[in-house]
Design an enzyme around this catalytic site. Sequence first.
Site, PDB file in Angstrom:
ATOM      1  N   ARG A 104      67.765 -11.676  -5.196  1.00  0.00           N
ATOM      2  CA  ARG A 104      67.436 -11.557  -3.768  1.00  0.00           C
ATOM      3  C   ARG A 104      65.950 -11.836  -3.638  1.00  0.00           C
ATOM      4  O   ARG A 104      65.112 -11.119  -4.196  1.00  0.00           O
ATOM      5  CB  ARG A 104      67.783 -10.158  -3.251  1.00  0.00           C
ATOM      6  CG  ARG A 104      67.225  -9.895  -1.865  1.00  0.00           C
ATOM      7  CD  ARG A 104      67.755  -8.625  -1.221  1.00  0.00           C
ATOM      8  NE  ARG A 104      69.098  -8.809  -0.713  1.00  0.00           N
ATOM      9  CZ  ARG A 104      69.615  -8.123   0.309  1.00  0.00           C
ATOM     10  NH1 ARG A 104      68.894  -7.215   0.933  1.00  0.00           N
ATOM     11  NH2 ARG A 104      70.850  -8.341   0.722  1.00  0.00           N
ATOM     12  N   HIS A 131      72.898 -16.114   3.041  1.00  0.00           N
ATOM     13  CA  HIS A 131      73.339 -14.829   2.471  1.00  0.00           C
ATOM     14  C   HIS A 131      74.850 -14.947   2.205  1.00  0.00           C
ATOM     15  O   HIS A 131      75.666 -14.354   2.908  1.00  0.00           O
ATOM     16  CB  HIS A 131      73.037 -13.720   3.490  1.00  0.00           C
ATOM     17  CG  HIS A 131      73.222 -12.335   2.973  1.00  0.00           C
ATOM     18  ND1 HIS A 131      73.459 -12.046   1.640  1.00  0.00           N
ATOM     19  CD2 HIS A 131      73.223 -11.126   3.614  1.00  0.00           C
ATOM     20  CE1 HIS A 131      73.573 -10.736   1.496  1.00  0.00           C
ATOM     21  NE2 HIS A 131      73.447 -10.164   2.669  1.00  0.00           N
ATOM     22  N   GLN A 134      77.513 -11.934   1.805  1.00  0.00           N
ATOM     23  CA  GLN A 134      77.883 -11.243   3.044  1.00  0.00           C
ATOM     24  C   GLN A 134      79.073 -11.928   3.716  1.00  0.00           C
ATOM     25  O   GLN A 134      79.953 -11.279   4.281  1.00  0.00           O
ATOM     26  CB  GLN A 134      76.683 -11.227   3.999  1.00  0.00           C
ATOM     27  CG  GLN A 134      76.954 -10.503   5.296  1.00  0.00           C
ATOM     28  CD  GLN A 134      77.151  -9.007   5.115  1.00  0.00           C
ATOM     29  OE1 GLN A 134      76.320  -8.355   4.489  1.00  0.00           O
ATOM     30  NE2 GLN A 134      78.228  -8.454   5.642  1.00  0.00           N
ATOM     31  N   ASP A 216      72.817 -10.265  14.179  1.00  0.00           N
ATOM     32  CA  ASP A 216      71.979  -9.767  13.076  1.00  0.00           C
ATOM     33  C   ASP A 216      70.619  -9.428  13.684  1.00  0.00           C
ATOM     34  O   ASP A 216      70.342  -9.771  14.846  1.00  0.00           O
ATOM     35  CB  ASP A 216      71.866 -10.865  11.998  1.00  0.00           C
ATOM     36  CG  ASP A 216      71.098 -10.427  10.761  1.00  0.00           C
ATOM     37  OD1 ASP A 216      70.926  -9.211  10.550  1.00  0.00           O
ATOM     38  OD2 ASP A 216      70.656 -11.318   9.995  1.00  0.00           O
ATOM     39  N   CYS A 256      75.942  -7.634   9.689  1.00  0.00           N
ATOM     40  CA  CYS A 256      75.801  -7.422   8.242  1.00  0.00           C
ATOM     41  C   CYS A 256      75.125  -6.094   7.926  1.00  0.00           C
ATOM     42  O   CYS A 256      75.262  -5.582   6.821  1.00  0.00           O
ATOM     43  CB  CYS A 256      75.035  -8.586   7.622  1.00  0.00           C
ATOM     44  SG  CYS A 256      73.352  -8.786   8.222  1.00  0.00           S
ATOM     45  N   ARG A 284      81.841  -5.408   1.060  1.00  0.00           N
ATOM     46  CA  ARG A 284      80.893  -6.048   0.147  1.00  0.00           C
ATOM     47  C   ARG A 284      81.288  -5.745  -1.299  1.00  0.00           C
ATOM     48  O   ARG A 284      81.210  -6.592  -2.171  1.00  0.00           O
ATOM     49  CB  ARG A 284      79.455  -5.538   0.407  1.00  0.00           C
ATOM     50  CG  ARG A 284      78.877  -5.888   1.771  1.00  0.00           C
ATOM     51  CD  ARG A 284      78.634  -7.367   1.923  1.00  0.00           C
ATOM     52  NE  ARG A 284      77.790  -7.895   0.860  1.00  0.00           N
ATOM     53  CZ  ARG A 284      76.457  -7.843   0.831  1.00  0.00           C
ATOM     54  NH1 ARG A 284      75.802  -7.321   1.838  1.00  0.00           N
ATOM     55  NH2 ARG A 284      75.765  -8.349  -0.170  1.00  0.00           N
TER      56      ARG A 284
HETATM   57  N1  NVA Z   1      68.730 -11.585   8.258  1.00  0.00           N
HETATM   58  C1  NVA Z   1      68.526 -10.347   7.554  1.00  0.00           C
HETATM   59  C2  NVA Z   1      69.754  -9.955   6.810  1.00  0.00           C
HETATM   60  C3  NVA Z   1      69.651  -8.633   6.079  1.00  0.00           C
HETATM   61  C4  NVA Z   1      70.882  -8.295   5.310  1.00  0.00           C
HETATM   62  C5  NVA Z   1      67.336 -10.486   6.622  1.00  0.00           C
HETATM   63  O1  NVA Z   1      67.226 -11.519   5.960  1.00  0.00           O
HETATM   64  O2  NVA Z   1      66.518  -9.576   6.577  1.00  0.00           O
HETATM   65  N1   CP Z   2      73.886  -6.668   4.573  1.00  0.00           N
HETATM   66  C1   CP Z   2      73.075  -6.518   3.508  1.00  0.00           C
HETATM   67  O1   CP Z   2      72.888  -7.437   2.695  1.00  0.00           O
HETATM   68  O2   CP Z   2      72.536  -5.295   3.407  1.00  0.00           O
HETATM   69  P1   CP Z   2      71.380  -4.861   2.413  1.00  0.00           P
HETATM   70  O3   CP Z   2      70.123  -5.563   2.844  1.00  0.00           O
HETATM   71  O4   CP Z   2      71.301  -3.378   2.576  1.00  0.00           O
HETATM   72  O5   CP Z   2      71.746  -5.256   1.001  1.00  0.00           O
END
Ligand code: NVA
Ligand code: CP
Length: 300
Positions: A104, A131, A134, A216, A256, A284
């Site tokens: 990540r 992502h 997800q 989101d 998400c 998930r």
């Molecule tokens: N769009 C958000 C998703 C978090 C799961 C981010 O990248 O922070």
């Molecule tokens: N939806 C998601 O990826 O959540 P986290 O950022 O908590 O892993």
Amino acid sequence: MKSKHFLTLLDIPKEDIKKLIHRAIELKKMTKENIVYTPLQNKTIALLFDKSSTRTRVSFEVGMTHFGGNTLFLSPRDTQLGRGEPIEDTAKVISSMVDCVVIRTHDHEDVVKFSSKSSVPVINGLTDLVHPCQLLADVMTYVEINGDIKGKKVAWIGDANNMCNSYINASKQFDFELSIATPEKYIPSLYKDDKNIVLTHDPLEAAKDADLIVTDVWASMGQEDEEDERKKIFKSLQVNKNVINVANKNAIFMHCLPAHRGEEVTSEVLDSKSSVVWQEAENRLHAQKALLEYLLVKNI
Ligand code: NVA
Ligand code: CP
């Protein structure tokens, strides 16, 4: 051919990704029935996370426990990556000892670079671009509740971000119609004039007769400095009762998570009967178990 890595949804052939969703539903049932299935005994996956996470981390860690394996959580702050060791060198070293790496981070290219030197499968646990994990959970949740998503109308309302891009990829892999409502000048980077995708700035137009409504956060990780400005720009794109009311009667709402209640979605919608966000979050775990099995277990 079976792919080695899972950097985007498009890495898994169409026929395999559908099977993977059904396998996730099967694995969920097995978990609920306390059936012990440990195909990854003595295997270790490394979680290399440069951004915060609740769901992704917990689901991979618990998934590996169910499968009889182990996880190693590595924050760049604690590894030599944080002190400038090149990604490619790190990839060679880590992949020589573990069986899979989940990453990540911000720049998608870093995951591509890592995977090019990794001798084991690499999974994208979220980048600024996409992502994909997800979306496995989202599609699984839709299938569990309302059956096949093929031909359905999905409305994406909000930022043209990594989740929006992931829905663009999913619309190709699972053949659904996608209506995207974003503020003016916000065009998702993976949009390429696709014929099953409509772009609009009107959330009601996007949501009209939709079977699934998704949103989101307005400021993703890394955009914290823009939060106040974005609140103004995205104000008209909130998912509230008016938006849900124009969708199909059995439409469901997904997010998400984490959600910012009162911003991109009202509490009224998030806590309503149409909202399936908790099931989506739990999935998930099951969807990623199916992914790990697909990538790491022979003959699956
Ligand atoms: N769009 C958000 C998703 C978090 C799961 C981010 O990248 O922070
Ligand atoms: N939806 C998601 O990826 O959540 P986290 O950022 O908590 O892993």
